[in-house]
Design a protein around this motif. Structure first.
Motif, PDB file in Angstrom:
ATOM      1  N   ASN A 257      11.375  -1.550  16.633  1.00 12.96           N
ATOM      2  CA  ASN A 257      11.177  -2.630  15.753  1.00 12.96           C
ATOM      3  C   ASN A 257       9.894  -2.317  15.475  1.00 12.96           C
ATOM      4  O   ASN A 257       8.962  -2.938  14.901  1.00 12.96           O
ATOM      5  N   THR A 258       9.483  -0.482  14.868  1.00 15.83           N
ATOM      6  CA  THR A 258       8.371  -0.337  14.681  1.00 15.83           C
ATOM      7  C   THR A 258       8.269   1.264  13.429  1.00 15.83           C
ATOM      8  O   THR A 258       9.211   1.817  14.010  1.00 15.83           O
ATOM      9  N   VAL A 259       7.153   0.842  12.939  1.00 15.35           N
ATOM     10  CA  VAL A 259       6.542   2.261  11.406  1.00 15.35           C
ATOM     11  C   VAL A 259       5.600   2.904  12.277  1.00 15.35           C
ATOM     12  O   VAL A 259       5.071   1.462  12.516  1.00 15.35           O
ATOM     13  N   TYR A 260       5.623   4.359  12.187  1.00 13.80           N
ATOM     14  CA  TYR A 260       4.648   4.670  12.329  1.00 13.80           C
ATOM     15  C   TYR A 260       4.021   5.493  11.187  1.00 13.80           C
ATOM     16  O   TYR A 260       4.998   5.889  10.367  1.00 13.80           O
ATOM     17  N   LEU A 261       2.748   5.714  11.344  1.00 16.35           N
ATOM     18  CA  LEU A 261       2.370   6.958  10.135  1.00 16.35           C
ATOM     19  C   LEU A 261       1.426   7.787  10.491  1.00 16.35           C
ATOM     20  O   LEU A 261       0.538   7.599  11.014  1.00 16.35           O
ATOM     21  N   GLN A 262       1.352   8.826  10.640  1.00 18.15           N
ATOM     22  CA  GLN A 262       1.429   9.813  11.361  1.00 18.15           C
ATOM     23  C   GLN A 262       0.184  10.503  10.512  1.00 18.15           C
ATOM     24  O   GLN A 262       0.807  10.927   9.150  1.00 18.15           O
ATOM     25  N   MET A 263      -1.187  10.424  10.791  1.00 17.85           N
ATOM     26  CA  MET A 263      -1.770  10.898   9.525  1.00 17.85           C
ATOM     27  C   MET A 263      -2.802  12.551   9.765  1.00 17.85           C
ATOM     28  O   MET A 263      -3.301  11.779  10.696  1.00 17.85           O
ATOM     29  N   ASN A 264      -2.434  13.069   9.782  1.00 13.83           N
ATOM     30  CA  ASN A 264      -3.216  15.126   9.512  1.00 13.83           C
ATOM     31  C   ASN A 264      -4.021  15.287   8.737  1.00 13.83           C
ATOM     32  O   ASN A 264      -4.382  14.650   7.983  1.00 13.83           O
ATOM     33  N   SER A 265      -4.991  16.353   8.908  1.00 11.60           N
ATOM     34  CA  SER A 265      -5.992  16.486   8.300  1.00 11.60           C
ATOM     35  C   SER A 265      -6.972  15.602   7.063  1.00 11.60           C
ATOM     36  O   SER A 265      -6.967  15.705   6.573  1.00 11.60           O
ATOM     37  N   LEU A 266      -7.113  15.091   8.351  1.00  8.49           N
ATOM     38  CA  LEU A 266      -8.337  13.526   7.293  1.00  8.49           C
ATOM     39  C   LEU A 266      -8.927  14.022   6.928  1.00  8.49           C
ATOM     40  O   LEU A 266     -10.350  14.848   7.040  1.00  8.49           O
ATOM     41  N   LYS A 267      -9.380  13.201   5.877  1.00  9.97           N
ATOM     42  CA  LYS A 267     -10.043  13.780   4.561  1.00  9.97           C
ATOM     43  C   LYS A 267     -11.523  12.385   4.471  1.00  9.97           C
ATOM     44  O   LYS A 267     -11.473  11.409   4.891  1.00  9.97           O
ATOM     45  N   PRO A 268     -12.541  12.470   4.218  1.00  9.85           N
ATOM     46  CA  PRO A 268     -13.491  11.091   4.271  1.00  9.85           C
ATOM     47  C   PRO A 268     -13.045  10.303   3.096  1.00  9.85           C
ATOM     48  O   PRO A 268     -12.822   9.499   3.369  1.00  9.85           O
ATOM     49  N   GLU A 269     -12.232  11.073   2.101  1.00  9.04           N
ATOM     50  CA  GLU A 269     -11.174   9.623   1.160  1.00  9.04           C
ATOM     51  C   GLU A 269     -10.469   9.374   1.518  1.00  9.04           C
ATOM     52  O   GLU A 269      -9.898   8.100   0.913  1.00  9.04           O
ATOM     53  N   ASP A 270      -9.850   9.817   2.562  1.00  7.66           N
ATOM     54  CA  ASP A 270      -8.948   8.590   3.733  1.00  7.66           C
ATOM     55  C   ASP A 270      -9.284   7.359   3.828  1.00  7.66           C
ATOM     56  O   ASP A 270      -8.923   6.558   4.439  1.00  7.66           O
ATOM     57  N   THR A 271     -10.578   7.367   3.950  1.00  9.03           N
ATOM     58  CA  THR A 271     -11.421   5.772   4.286  1.00  9.03           C
ATOM     59  C   THR A 271     -11.252   4.981   4.230  1.00  9.03           C
ATOM     60  O   THR A 271     -11.263   4.590   2.773  1.00  9.03           O
ATOM     61  N   ALA A 272     -10.444   3.977   4.130  1.00  7.81           N
ATOM     62  CA  ALA A 272     -10.356   2.509   3.847  1.00  7.81           C
ATOM     63  C   ALA A 272      -9.158   1.766   5.110  1.00  7.81           C
ATOM     64  O   ALA A 272      -9.047   2.031   6.280  1.00  7.81           O
ATOM     65  N   VAL A 273      -9.083   0.315   4.624  1.00  6.46           N
ATOM     66  CA  VAL A 273      -8.572  -0.035   5.457  1.00  6.46           C
ATOM     67  C   VAL A 273      -6.999  -0.068   5.063  1.00  6.46           C
ATOM     68  O   VAL A 273      -6.483  -0.446   4.149  1.00  6.46           O
ATOM     69  N   TYR A 274      -6.180   0.229   5.797  1.00 11.89           N
ATOM     70  CA  TYR A 274      -4.494   0.126   5.696  1.00 11.89           C
ATOM     71  C   TYR A 274      -4.023  -0.742   6.587  1.00 11.89           C
ATOM     72  O   TYR A 274      -3.753  -1.572   7.407  1.00 11.89           O
ATOM     73  N   TYR A 275      -2.817  -1.395   5.733  1.00  9.32           N
ATOM     74  CA  TYR A 275      -1.620  -1.705   6.217  1.00  9.32           C
ATOM     75  C   TYR A 275      -0.685  -2.123   6.028  1.00  9.32           C
ATOM     76  O   TYR A 275       0.041  -0.693   4.995  1.00  9.32           O
ATOM     77  N   CYS A 276       0.295  -2.353   6.581  1.00 11.03           N
ATOM     78  CA  CYS A 276       2.120  -2.531   6.363  1.00 11.03           C
ATOM     79  C   CYS A 276       2.373  -3.434   5.314  1.00 11.03           C
ATOM     80  O   CYS A 276       1.851  -4.134   6.043  1.00 11.03           O
ATOM     81  N   ALA A 277       3.425  -2.984   5.026  1.00  7.60           N
ATOM     82  CA  ALA A 277       4.678  -4.534   4.835  1.00  7.60           C
ATOM     83  C   ALA A 277       5.911  -4.144   4.919  1.00  7.60           C
ATOM     84  O   ALA A 277       5.933  -2.843   4.355  1.00  7.60           O
ATOM     85  N   ALA A 278       6.221  -5.248   4.465  1.00  4.51           N
ATOM     86  CA  ALA A 278       8.255  -5.089   4.277  1.00  4.51           C
ATOM     87  C   ALA A 278       8.334  -5.827   2.775  1.00  4.51           C
ATOM     88  O   ALA A 278       7.641  -6.512   2.679  1.00  4.51           O
ATOM     89  N   ALA A 279       9.799  -5.240   2.946  1.00  7.22           N
ATOM     90  CA  ALA A 279      10.262  -5.399   1.014  1.00  7.22           C
ATOM     91  C   ALA A 279      11.422  -5.181   1.258  1.00  7.22           C
ATOM     92  O   ALA A 279      12.546  -4.614   2.504  1.00  7.22           O
ATOM     93  N   LEU A 280      12.473  -5.946   0.663  1.00  7.51           N
ATOM     94  CA  LEU A 280      14.088  -5.777   0.286  1.00  7.51           C
ATOM     95  C   LEU A 280      14.097  -4.521  -0.450  1.00  7.51           C
ATOM     96  O   LEU A 280      14.595  -3.710  -0.529  1.00  7.51           O
ATOM     97  N   ILE A 281      13.524  -3.570  -1.123  1.00  7.46           N
ATOM     98  CA  ILE A 281      13.351  -2.769  -1.930  1.00  7.46           C
ATOM     99  C   ILE A 281      12.507  -1.709  -1.382  1.00  7.46           C
ATOM    100  O   ILE A 281      11.095  -2.391  -1.112  1.00  7.46           O
ATOM    101  N   LEU A 282      13.301  -0.074  -2.083  1.00  8.64           N
ATOM    102  CA  LEU A 282      12.634   0.596  -1.488  1.00  8.64           C
ATOM    103  C   LEU A 282      10.944   1.025  -2.794  1.00  8.64           C
ATOM    104  O   LEU A 282      11.474   1.298  -3.197  1.00  8.64           O
ATOM    105  N   SER A 283       9.625   0.615  -2.648  1.00  4.15           N
ATOM    106  CA  SER A 283       8.389   0.839  -3.274  1.00  4.15           C
ATOM    107  C   SER A 283       7.477   1.254  -2.671  1.00  4.15           C
ATOM    108  O   SER A 283       6.635   1.157  -1.540  1.00  4.15           O
ATOM    109  N   LEU A 284       6.760   2.056  -3.734  1.00  2.00           N
ATOM    110  CA  LEU A 284       5.222   2.374  -3.653  1.00  2.00           C
ATOM    111  C   LEU A 284       4.640   1.129  -3.861  1.00  2.00           C
ATOM    112  O   LEU A 284       3.021   0.930  -4.365  1.00  2.00           O
ATOM    113  N   VAL A 285       5.118   0.121  -4.451  1.00  2.00           N
ATOM    114  CA  VAL A 285       4.478  -1.479  -5.164  1.00  2.00           C
ATOM    115  C   VAL A 285       4.360  -2.645  -4.587  1.00  2.00           C
ATOM    116  O   VAL A 285       4.988  -3.008  -4.313  1.00  2.00           O
ATOM    117  N   GLY A 286       2.402  -2.509  -4.412  1.00  2.52           N
ATOM    118  CA  GLY A 286       2.646  -3.135  -3.186  1.00  2.52           C
ATOM    119  C   GLY A 286       2.956  -5.324  -3.543  1.00  2.52           C
ATOM    120  O   GLY A 286       3.725  -5.589  -2.953  1.00  2.52           O
TER     121      GLY A 286
END
Length: 121
Positions: free
Chosen positions: A76-105
């Protein structure tokens, strides 16, 4: 219904982190899961998402080739493997659940509390 992110932290440029998104109170495999991030003073950005059915995935251009999303329905888990990280990747990261597949929050119904990722030397 709860989503809990973990795995954030401080990492040097070029390093890696794996974020986890654990669900409680519902079954993750009924939902598409997205990862979003928000840096100070910037709008929220869709990073990656994975479908509930066939494992289809999408990535923002800014992370394509560096980040990999995966899901373990048994855990019951989803992962995000992040490699070759850059300073511009700095942020608060959130996961979310939806009934459709989308990159729109706005398409997402349930959100975690976020985990801080800081990429700095």
């Amino acid at each position: 219904v709860q989503l809990v992110e973990s795995g954030g932290g401080l990492v040097q440029p070029g390093g890696s982190l794996r974020l986890s998104c654990a669900a409680s109170g519902f079954t993750l495999d009924d939902y598409a899961i997205g990862w979003f991030r928000q840096a100070p003073g910037k709008e929220r950005e869709g990073v990656s998402c994975i479908s509930s059915s066939d494992g289809s995935t999408y990535y923002a251009d800014s992370v394509k080739g560096r980040f990999t999303i995966s899901r373990d329905n048994a855990e019951n888990t989803v992962y995000l493997q992040m490699n070759s990280l850059k300073p511009e990747d700095t942020a608060v990261y959130y996961c979310a659940a939806a009934l459709i597949l989308s990159l729109v929050g706005d398409e997402y119904d349930y959100w975690g509390q976020g985990t801080q990722v800081t990429v700095s030397s």
